[in-house]
Design an enzyme around this catalytic site. Structure first.
Site, PDB file in Angstrom:
ATOM      1  N   SER A  17       0.808  -1.223   0.000  1.00 51.23           N
ATOM      2  CA  SER A  17       0.000   0.000   0.000  1.00 51.23           C
ATOM      3  C   SER A  17       0.841   1.271   0.000  1.00 51.23           C
ATOM      4  CB  SER A  17      -0.958  -0.009   1.203  1.00 51.23           C
ATOM      5  OG  SER A  17      -0.226  -0.043   2.422  1.00 51.23           O
ATOM      6  N   ASN A  97       3.657   2.985   6.826  1.00 46.87           N
ATOM      7  CA  ASN A  97       2.465   2.151   7.046  1.00 46.87           C
ATOM      8  C   ASN A  97       2.701   1.160   8.192  1.00 46.87           C
ATOM      9  OD1 ASN A  97       4.144   0.368   5.720  1.00 46.87           O
ATOM     10  ND2 ASN A  97       2.678  -0.256   4.155  1.00 46.87           N
ATOM     11  N   PHE A  98       3.418   1.616   9.213  1.00 41.54           N
ATOM     12  CA  PHE A  98       3.565   0.811  10.434  1.00 41.54           C
ATOM     13  C   PHE A  98       2.226   0.695  11.158  1.00 41.54           C
ATOM     14  CE2 PHE A  98       8.009   2.517  10.175  1.00 41.54           C
ATOM     15  CZ  PHE A  98       8.648   1.294  10.063  1.00 41.54           C
ATOM     16  N   ASP A 170      -5.373  -2.998  -0.722  1.00 41.90           N
ATOM     17  CA  ASP A 170      -4.039  -2.398  -0.647  1.00 41.90           C
ATOM     18  C   ASP A 170      -3.842  -1.359  -1.750  1.00 41.90           C
ATOM     19  OD1 ASP A 170      -2.326  -3.366   1.386  1.00 41.90           O
ATOM     20  OD2 ASP A 170      -2.197  -5.311   0.402  1.00 41.90           O
TER      21      ASP A 170
END
Lengths: 380, 384
Positions: A17, A97-98, A170
């Site tokens: 993503s 995107n953690f 995603d």
């Protein structure tokens, strides 16, 4: 000049993503630096699609990360954090995107990053938002498809849940983040204001179902109902679907049933005169159509229907697609070269600017390939 | 804080889905979006319905979903006075979107060259079905047809199914994200060059881009075609077991990528049989069946509790009732109401983005044809 030339994107994200958002920014001219964990890097480097490896890494990684640079830095190491801080100070865009809370614990929350760089655009993709009952669940495409009702929209009525066969949530999440960042870059070009841009895969999964969820609320909570056969969209009437022919398949979009009855010389369809019947009696209409279309080759039906401006198409696999002059005219592939000289073909950016297709030259970076160059730029 | 696109004027000469969805995105980000429509009947999408559902005289439920938060300006482009007013509006606009087939905008003198003569800093965005040249250029650009031509239908379902379309207009929607990106990038380019910019996308290029991972694999694996599993419920032609959906004693559960030796142990299979990772793909069908047999023994929510507890990526398959009734859905706060001109309200979704910590909401319903002519004439000093 590419629209984003001169912009610097510092990208901490991995998988699909976030890296898809930065791929598009790279295609549009931005310089994208992937910050990766030393030793292993973006997990996607080793996440195989099928069993195909390309120059030691998954084909998927190559597709997503062309036209980017890689710097290997340990975000938990003090010396490396100094470098990361310098990069952030110079960045126009920071992406991650953690899972919720991770960047905060690492000391790079939006508030902290904004102190380092007041004009920065900080983009983040989460699975399910940064708060709420689902925030710690894994944000993975198939799971989002499962949870969001999406699996009851494809396939025939008796097929059970049918996932869409690509990581569709995603990809839309990455696309959404990309246009959110671009909108804020435009605002910044006028006001000099930074921005915090957030999107979750959950919000994205709902957004791509904006038509069907709006319908769900309007019609009193009816679940989607796929047709028994030839299903292509749970909410559309006949003939919408794909049909077997003598030698292949034929796709039919919206069309008037009485007109089809005449053109296809299928008298059994002529009984369905009322426009509303195309939806209400779609199962029986599809059975009649399917039986009739089976008798002749695809080409035969296309020649009749295309002449009458009916919305129809052949159904191609990639071999026939890639051989087709219509496909060739689009010039959709490009050859990119990695730092070690390895070259590979992939797709190009789908957006044309001022009549030009946007092609990249560089392939995906090796892990840490640009460490030295970036250190020299930062420290001279 | 101001919305990012406050002050931006967008003229939407578009119908159906890809173009109007782009207009919706820009409107939610703060732009003033005006649909330029044929008098009385308006854009053709007003009459396209799903489930035969219409909201009011202004159009179908689908039209309302895609066209909220916009204004409408009725103009007959064949009428000189109307065309002159539209041209005057173009002089004030930042962005034009159209999805007419090649030749139509030329006929009215509204093509890119003419528009950029009227307004030297216009961002002119075109969405087509298959590009503007080549043998497909004249074909109808429609989602299912593009899915069918692009190879996309061989990725979903199982081997025996034949082609299976994605059950949403994914190509239209993906193309709209590309057009939105292209327009915003064009605006950034304009802010440096002060020159007009042409942005072009097509449904077919978007459908190919959507397959960028699997097409890149195809180009580098000796040209193999996607090989879907023979087992019903498999999730992705290119991913190994256990990726897919399984029927349980009650309901269905989805398993994403995971360590099969661990999962085997958890579901009561012999972990030792799954140690060779290469077999997770090469013996995919067999493994999907073996896991599927075990999954039938307990309900989906029991499996979910067991597997999630062990860190396995899984989820119960929801229908809309279960999903919209869940705490997670409510917390996402994705619904909003728009106020219809007949006094009632319509529940729909909001923009998926949050900017500076705020959701982007808008309670303005889709306009009637020409509903805003008077105001637009006044705002832009157009002689009526």
């Amino acid at each position: 000049m590419l629209p984003l030339s001169g912009y610097l994107v510092v990208d901490f994200s991995q998988f699909l993503s976030g890296p898809l958002a930065s791929l598009r920014l790279a295609d549009l001219g931005a310089r994208v630096i992937k910050v990766e964990r030393p030793g292993s890097g973006d997990i996607c480097r080793h996440l195989y699609a099928s069993d195909t490896l390309l120059n030691g890494m998954s084909t998927v990684f190559h597709a997503i990360n062309r036209n980017k640079e890689s710097v290997a830095l340990d975000i938990k190491n003090e010396a490396d954090r100094k470098v990361i801080t310098k990069l952030i100070e110079r960045a126009d865009v920071v992406i991650h995107n953690f899972r919720p809370g991770v960047m905060e614990r690492l000391g790079y929350s939006y508030e902290r990053v904004r102190q380092l760089n007041p004009r920065v655009l900080y983009g983040e993709i989460s699975g399910y938002g940064t708060s709420g009952p689902w925030k710690d669940k894994p944000g993975q495409d198939l799971l989002l498809q499962a949870m969001s009702g999406l699996m009851w929209l494809s396939g025939n009525a008796d097929a059970g849940p049918v996932p869409m066969g690509l990581s569709i949530v995603d990809m839309f999440a990455g696309a959404n983040l990309c246009y959110g960042l671009l909108a804020c870059l435009y605002r910044r070009s006028r006001t000099h204001a930074g921005a915090h841009v957030q999107v979750s895969m959950l919000e994205t999964a709902i957004d791509i179902q904006f038509e069907t969820i709006t319908t769900y609320y309007k019609d009193g909570g009816c679940e989607p109902l796929r047709t028994a056969s030839n299903s292509a969209h749970a909410y559309l009437g006949a003939p919408y679907g794909i049909y077997r022919t003598e030698d292949g398949y034929l796709a039919l979009a919206m069309a008037s049933i009485p007109q089809l009855a005449r053109l296809l010389e299928c008298p059994a369809l002529a009984d369905y005169r009322e426009p509303a019947e195309a939806f209400e009696k779609r199962d029986e209409i599809k059975v009649i159509l399917a039986g009739h279309l089976r008798g002749r080759p695809t080409r035969h039906w296309l020649s009749i229907l295309e002449t009458a401006d009916i919305w129809c198409a052949d159904v191609l696999d990639w071999h026939r697609l890639l051989a087709h002059d219509g496909f060739k005219a689009l010039d959709m592939f490009q050859q990119v070269a990695m730092g070690d000289g390895f070259t590979y073909p992939t797709t190009r950016c789908p957006i044309r600017i001022d009549g030009e297709v946007l092609k990249a030259v560089r392939g995906a970076p090796a892990l840490g390939e640009h460490n030295q160059r970036i250190m020299e730029e930062l420290y001279g | 804080m101001d919305r990012p696109l406050d002050g931006l004027l967008v003229l939407e000469f578009a119908q159906f889905m890809a173009g109007p969805t782009t207009g919706l995105r820009l409107a939610d980000l703060g732009a003033r979006v005006i649909k330029i429509e044929r008098p009385v009947s308006g854009e053709a999408g007003r009459q396209i319905a799903i489930k035969n559902l219409f909201v009011d005289d202004n159009g179908s439920l689908v039209f309302h979903t895609i066209n909220r938060n916009k204004e409408s300006y009725a103009a007959d482009l064949k009428n000189e006075g109307d065309l002159a007013r539209v041209k005057a509006l173009i002089k004030r606009a930042d962005v034009i979107i159209h999805n007419f087939r090649p030749g139509i905008m030329e006929k009215f003198g509204l093509d890119y060259t003419s528009a950029s003569q009227l307004n030297g800093s216009i961002v002119y965005a075109v969405v087509s079905g298959y590009g503007t040249s080549g043998p497909w250029a004249g074909k109808p650009g429609q989602d299912l047809l593009v899915q069918s031509l692009s190879g996309l239908t061989w990725l979903t379902g199982s081997r025996a199914d034949g082609p299976v379309p994605f059950g949403l207009a994914v190509v239209d929607m993906y193309c709209a994200t590309h057009l939105t990106q292209g327009i915003l990038a064009g605006l950034l380019k304009r802010s440096r060059t002060q020159q007009s910019v042409l942005v072009e996308v097509s449904l077919m290029e978007s459908a190919l881009d959507m397959q960028f991972e699997v097409l890149t694999t195809h180009l580098n694996d000796g040209g193999k075609l996607p090989d879907r599993s023979g087992v019903c419920g498999s999730g992705h032609a290119y991913l190994s077991a256990p990726y897919g959906v399984y029927a349980t004693a009650k309901g269905y559960i989805a398993l994403a990528m995971g360590d099969l030796t661990q999962i085997a142990g958890l579901v009561g299979l012999a972990p030792g049989c799954y140690q060779d990772r290469a077999t997770w793909f090469s013996r995919r069908d067999e493994l999907l069946k073996q896991i599927g047999e075990r999954m039938k023994r307990q309900p989906a929510n029991a499996w979910e509790a067991l597997l999630t507890g062990a860190g396995v990526w899984c989820a119960v398959v929801n229908d809309y009732g279960a999903f919209t009734g869940s705490d997670g859905f409510r917390h996402a706060d994705m619904l909003q109401e728009v106020a219809l001109s007949n006094g009632s309200r319509l529940t729909t979704t909001r923009s998926p983005l949050q900017i500076d910590g705020k959701c982007l909401r808008a309670n303005k319903a889709a306009p009637g044809v020409g509903a805003d002519n008077a105001r637009i004439n006044r705002d832009y000093h157009l002689t009526s």
